[in-house]
Scaffold this motif. Structure first.
Motif, PDB file in Angstrom:
ATOM      1  N   LEU A 167       7.568   3.365  -0.330  1.00 56.47           N
ATOM      2  CA  LEU A 167       6.049   3.367   0.116  1.00 56.47           C
ATOM      3  C   LEU A 167       5.187   4.863  -0.077  1.00 56.47           C
ATOM      4  CD1 LEU A 167       6.430   0.978   3.166  1.00 56.47           C
ATOM      5  CD2 LEU A 167       5.894   0.489   0.698  1.00 56.47           C
ATOM      6  N   LEU A 168       5.786   5.588  -0.717  1.00 57.20           N
ATOM      7  CA  LEU A 168       5.246   7.072  -0.492  1.00 57.20           C
ATOM      8  C   LEU A 168       5.113   7.479  -2.097  1.00 57.20           C
ATOM      9  CD1 LEU A 168       7.103   9.090   2.191  1.00 57.20           C
ATOM     10  CD2 LEU A 168       4.733   7.763   2.429  1.00 57.20           C
ATOM     11  N   ASP A 169       4.961   6.344  -3.012  1.00 58.50           N
ATOM     12  CA  ASP A 169       4.882   6.618  -4.447  1.00 58.50           C
ATOM     13  C   ASP A 169       3.858   5.782  -5.045  1.00 58.50           C
ATOM     14  OD1 ASP A 169       5.352   6.760  -7.003  1.00 58.50           O
ATOM     15  OD2 ASP A 169       7.621   6.153  -7.114  1.00 58.50           O
ATOM     16  N   GLN A 170       2.792   6.604  -5.006  1.00 55.71           N
ATOM     17  CA  GLN A 170       1.408   6.059  -5.438  1.00 55.71           C
ATOM     18  C   GLN A 170       1.351   5.731  -6.691  1.00 55.71           C
ATOM     19  OE1 GLN A 170      -2.166   7.375  -2.392  1.00 55.71           O
ATOM     20  NE2 GLN A 170      -2.202   8.884  -4.463  1.00 55.71           N
ATOM     21  N   GLU A 171       2.186   6.345  -7.637  1.00 56.29           N
ATOM     22  CA  GLU A 171       2.231   6.210  -9.037  1.00 56.29           C
ATOM     23  C   GLU A 171       3.035   4.856  -9.279  1.00 56.29           C
ATOM     24  OE1 GLU A 171       0.754   7.917 -11.681  1.00 56.29           O
ATOM     25  OE2 GLU A 171      -0.093   9.117  -9.870  1.00 56.29           O
ATOM     26  N   ARG A 172       3.887   4.403  -8.508  1.00 52.89           N
ATOM     27  CA  ARG A 172       4.705   3.167  -8.674  1.00 52.89           C
ATOM     28  C   ARG A 172       3.494   2.205  -8.193  1.00 52.89           C
ATOM     29  NH1 ARG A 172      10.107   1.377  -5.014  1.00 52.89           N
ATOM     30  NH2 ARG A 172      10.236  -0.399  -5.510  1.00 52.89           N
ATOM     31  N   MET A 173       2.579   2.323  -7.082  1.00 52.13           N
ATOM     32  CA  MET A 173       1.542   1.419  -6.742  1.00 52.13           C
ATOM     33  C   MET A 173       0.818   1.225  -7.995  1.00 52.13           C
ATOM     34  SD  MET A 173      -1.196   1.368  -3.613  1.00 52.13           S
ATOM     35  CE  MET A 173      -2.081   2.463  -4.446  1.00 52.13           C
ATOM     36  N   LEU A 174       0.239   2.348  -8.606  1.00 55.68           N
ATOM     37  CA  LEU A 174      -0.672   2.205  -9.748  1.00 55.68           C
ATOM     38  C   LEU A 174      -0.071   1.573 -10.843  1.00 55.68           C
ATOM     39  CD1 LEU A 174      -2.392   5.736  -9.380  1.00 55.68           C
ATOM     40  CD2 LEU A 174      -3.421   3.751  -8.639  1.00 55.68           C
ATOM     41  N   ASP A 175       1.155   1.901 -10.991  1.00 56.69           N
ATOM     42  CA  ASP A 175       1.970   1.082 -12.319  1.00 56.69           C
ATOM     43  C   ASP A 175       1.854  -0.482 -12.013  1.00 56.69           C
ATOM     44  OD1 ASP A 175       2.676   3.406 -13.348  1.00 56.69           O
ATOM     45  OD2 ASP A 175       4.685   3.449 -12.591  1.00 56.69           O
ATOM     46  N   SER A 176       2.170  -0.900 -10.751  1.00 54.25           N
ATOM     47  CA  SER A 176       1.931  -2.381 -10.548  1.00 54.25           C
ATOM     48  C   SER A 176       0.581  -2.869 -10.855  1.00 54.25           C
ATOM     49  CB  SER A 176       2.556  -2.440  -9.098  1.00 54.25           C
ATOM     50  OG  SER A 176       3.938  -2.158  -8.830  1.00 54.25           O
ATOM     51  N   TYR A 177      -0.207  -2.107 -10.120  1.00 54.33           N
ATOM     52  CA  TYR A 177      -1.730  -2.555 -10.187  1.00 54.33           C
ATOM     53  C   TYR A 177      -2.052  -2.707 -11.949  1.00 54.33           C
ATOM     54  CZ  TYR A 177      -3.044  -3.130  -5.520  1.00 54.33           C
ATOM     55  OH  TYR A 177      -3.183  -3.635  -4.349  1.00 54.33           O
ATOM     56  N   ASN A 226       0.813  -1.118  -0.026  1.00 53.69           N
ATOM     57  CA  ASN A 226      -0.111   0.164  -0.043  1.00 53.69           C
ATOM     58  C   ASN A 226       0.878   1.181   0.019  1.00 53.69           C
ATOM     59  OD1 ASN A 226      -2.194  -1.576   0.207  1.00 53.69           O
ATOM     60  ND2 ASN A 226      -2.257  -1.557   2.382  1.00 53.69           N
ATOM     61  N   ALA A 227       0.553   2.300  -0.740  1.00 52.77           N
ATOM     62  CA  ALA A 227       1.262   3.494  -0.790  1.00 52.77           C
ATOM     63  C   ALA A 227       0.541   4.532  -0.239  1.00 52.77           C
ATOM     64  CB  ALA A 227       1.749   3.832  -2.106  1.00 52.77           C
ATOM     65  N   SER A 228       1.162   5.525   0.467  1.00 57.10           N
ATOM     66  CA  SER A 228       0.463   6.473   1.103  1.00 57.10           C
ATOM     67  C   SER A 228       0.964   8.018   0.193  1.00 57.10           C
ATOM     68  CB  SER A 228       1.163   7.125   2.359  1.00 57.10           C
ATOM     69  OG  SER A 228       0.640   5.825   3.268  1.00 57.10           O
ATOM     70  N   PRO A 229       0.083   8.973  -0.208  1.00 59.97           N
ATOM     71  CA  PRO A 229       0.535  10.102  -0.739  1.00 59.97           C
ATOM     72  C   PRO A 229       1.884  10.567  -0.514  1.00 59.97           C
ATOM     73  CG  PRO A 229      -1.743  10.319  -0.009  1.00 59.97           C
ATOM     74  CD  PRO A 229      -0.984   9.461   0.594  1.00 59.97           C
ATOM     75  N   LYS A 230       2.697  11.136  -1.275  1.00 60.08           N
ATOM     76  CA  LYS A 230       4.028  11.766  -1.126  1.00 60.08           C
ATOM     77  C   LYS A 230       3.755  13.102  -0.243  1.00 60.08           C
ATOM     78  CE  LYS A 230       7.455  11.295  -3.745  1.00 60.08           C
ATOM     79  NZ  LYS A 230       8.491  10.411  -2.905  1.00 60.08           N
ATOM     80  N   ILE A 231       4.406  13.158   0.904  1.00 60.71           N
ATOM     81  CA  ILE A 231       4.529  14.546   1.709  1.00 60.71           C
ATOM     82  C   ILE A 231       5.635  15.454   1.069  1.00 60.71           C
ATOM     83  CG2 ILE A 231       4.743  15.544   3.850  1.00 60.71           C
ATOM     84  CD1 ILE A 231       3.978  12.758   5.007  1.00 60.71           C
ATOM     85  N   ASP A 232       5.103  16.945   0.580  1.00 67.59           N
ATOM     86  CA  ASP A 232       5.923  17.532   0.051  1.00 67.59           C
ATOM     87  C   ASP A 232       7.398  18.087   0.967  1.00 67.59           C
ATOM     88  OD1 ASP A 232       4.633  17.582  -2.208  1.00 67.59           O
ATOM     89  OD2 ASP A 232       3.615  19.137  -1.889  1.00 67.59           O
TER      90      ASP A 232
END
Length: 412
Positions: A378-388, A205-211
């Motif tokens: 684990l802060l890279d939602q795009e990476r998680m979405l790429d995997s799915y 699971n990925a969390s949104p990246k904190i700037d």
């Protein structure tokens, strides 16, 4: 690609991290240009739909004795009857059949099945559609989803669980691909001979990246309390009684903030046990707000936590974590790197970890400084979405391997 996501709950009905991650996945796929829709259970009779942030969401009135998303916990006999029907809820297949006929999707992705039961697999299989199952908990082996009984994490299913889950492993052979949100969770199911025909993959699971989340370590002034905090569901498997007990025994000045909600009767029990101590129940708090108020986060789960999203979020805010070495938590928290691990079988280990961080501010400083980088992946939602997205493509392509590639697949 048109995808139906099926789950027990969907926003604004959020029971925990599973629903949060599901919504992030659904909205992420939608933003990437895929057609998505959601089917979840709801408290009202019949099948209705609405739009949540541009996503079509169907809500099916749960055909059981009560809707399971409520603040008040039903009695033991009512829960037993509910789980008996949930062993295989034939009636829920009608809702799913109606949505599949209306939406003409290419793929179905199942998340939490509580309320739907594994009858959903049979309906999807009967429709000829490919099926992906995402595992968030132990529902397929335990009606309570947590493999936890009498304040103890179960090593194997009990007799009652075996009865309620008879035939589930065999039915899982219909699943084309299975995803575990941790290696621990996926391993538990596959070791029990689930998903023998499915491709297997761990997607964290990925969390949104904190700037901007610089190290928050500050030296305490003489006599200033060390601020501990818990954020999450208030329930027995989360280890809150253990935490309160160990906190009350600390030989130094400290505060404990407990953020979150749970069953009302259990919340009252916790508050009575914490009465008179420097412990504060602060209700719902956003991670952004909560982690600014504490020095050390504690995740004291006494069950096998499937993943541990709160541990990721604490580290993302540069807050070190004391976590139990159970379930998927050791895949996030590394002892001496971004926190300390303790053992529920050794109750004093939690208090000793809190004491260690009080006595050794240099250690606390180092853990805080390293916490953010330790969970960067684990802060890279795009990476998680790429995997799915790649997994969904692979499943569709395997289904078409002996056929001409469909226009849907070509467009991807």
């Amino acid at each position: 690609m048109k995808i139906l996501f099926l789950s027990s709950l969907y926003s604004p009905h959020v029971g925990g991290g599973a629903e949060i991650v599901l919504q992030r996945t659904v909205e992420g796929m939608h933003q990437r240009g895929h057609e998505v829709c959601v089917l979840s259970t709801g408290p009202d009779a019949g099948l209705k739909h609405e739009f949540v942030k541009g996503v079509k969401v169907y809500r099916a009135g749960l055909l059981n004795t009560y809707w399971h998303f409520s603040e008040q916990r039903p009695g033991a006999l009512a829960r037993l009857g509910w789980h008996l029907r949930d062993k295989y809820n034939m009636g829920m297949r009608t809702y799913l059949r109606e949505v599949l006929a209306a939406e003409k999707v290419d793929l179905v992705v199942c998340h939490n099945l509580s309320g739907w039961s594994v009858s959903a697999w049979d309906e999807i299989s009967a429709s000829g559609l490919p099926l992906v199952q995402v595992l968030h908990d132990m529902y397929l082996m335990c009606p309570s989803s947590n493999m936890f009984k009498k304040n103890t994490a179960c090593k194997t299913p009990c007799t009652l669980c075996k009865h309620f889950r008879q035939g589930h492993a065999e039915r899982s052979a219909q699943v084309d691909a299975v995803v575990g949100v941790s290696q621990h969770l996926l391993g538990k199911l596959t070791d029990a001979r689930f998903f023998r025909n499915a491709s297997q993959q761990v997607i964290y699971n990925a969390s949104p990246k904190i700037d901007h989340a610089p190290s928050r370590f500050t030296r305490m002034a003489q006599g200033e309390p060390l601020r501990f905090g818990y954020l999450g569901t208030l329930s027995e498997p989360k280890g809150l009684r253990w935490l309160i007990d160990q906190f009350k025994k600390l030989p130094f000045n400290a505060t404990l903030q407990i953020a979150g909600r749970g069953q009302l009767d259990y919340e009252q029990v916790l508050k009575l046990e914490a009465s008179g101590e420097n412990i504060h129940f602060v209700g719902y708090q956003s991670p952004e707000s909560f982690y600014r108020q504490i020095d050390v986060a504690i995740v004291p789960s006494i069950w096998n936590e499937p993943f541990g999203l709160v541990a990721v979020e604490a580290c993302a805010h540069s807050v070190p974590v004391i976590a139990s070495a159970r379930g998927g938590l050791p895949e996030i928290i590394q002892d001496g790197i971004n926190g300390l691990l303790c053992n529920p079988d050794e109750p004093r280990s939690l208090g000793l970890a809190m004491l260690q961080l009080y006595r050794d501010p240099e250690l606390r400083e180092r853990l805080a400084a390293q916490a953010r980088d330790s969970v960067e992946h684990l802060l890279d939602q795009e990476r998680m979405l790429d995997s799915y997205q790649q997994l969904f493509l692979d499943v569709l392509q395997r289904r078409n391997v002996h056929h001409e590639i469909s226009p849907v697949t070509q467009s991807l």
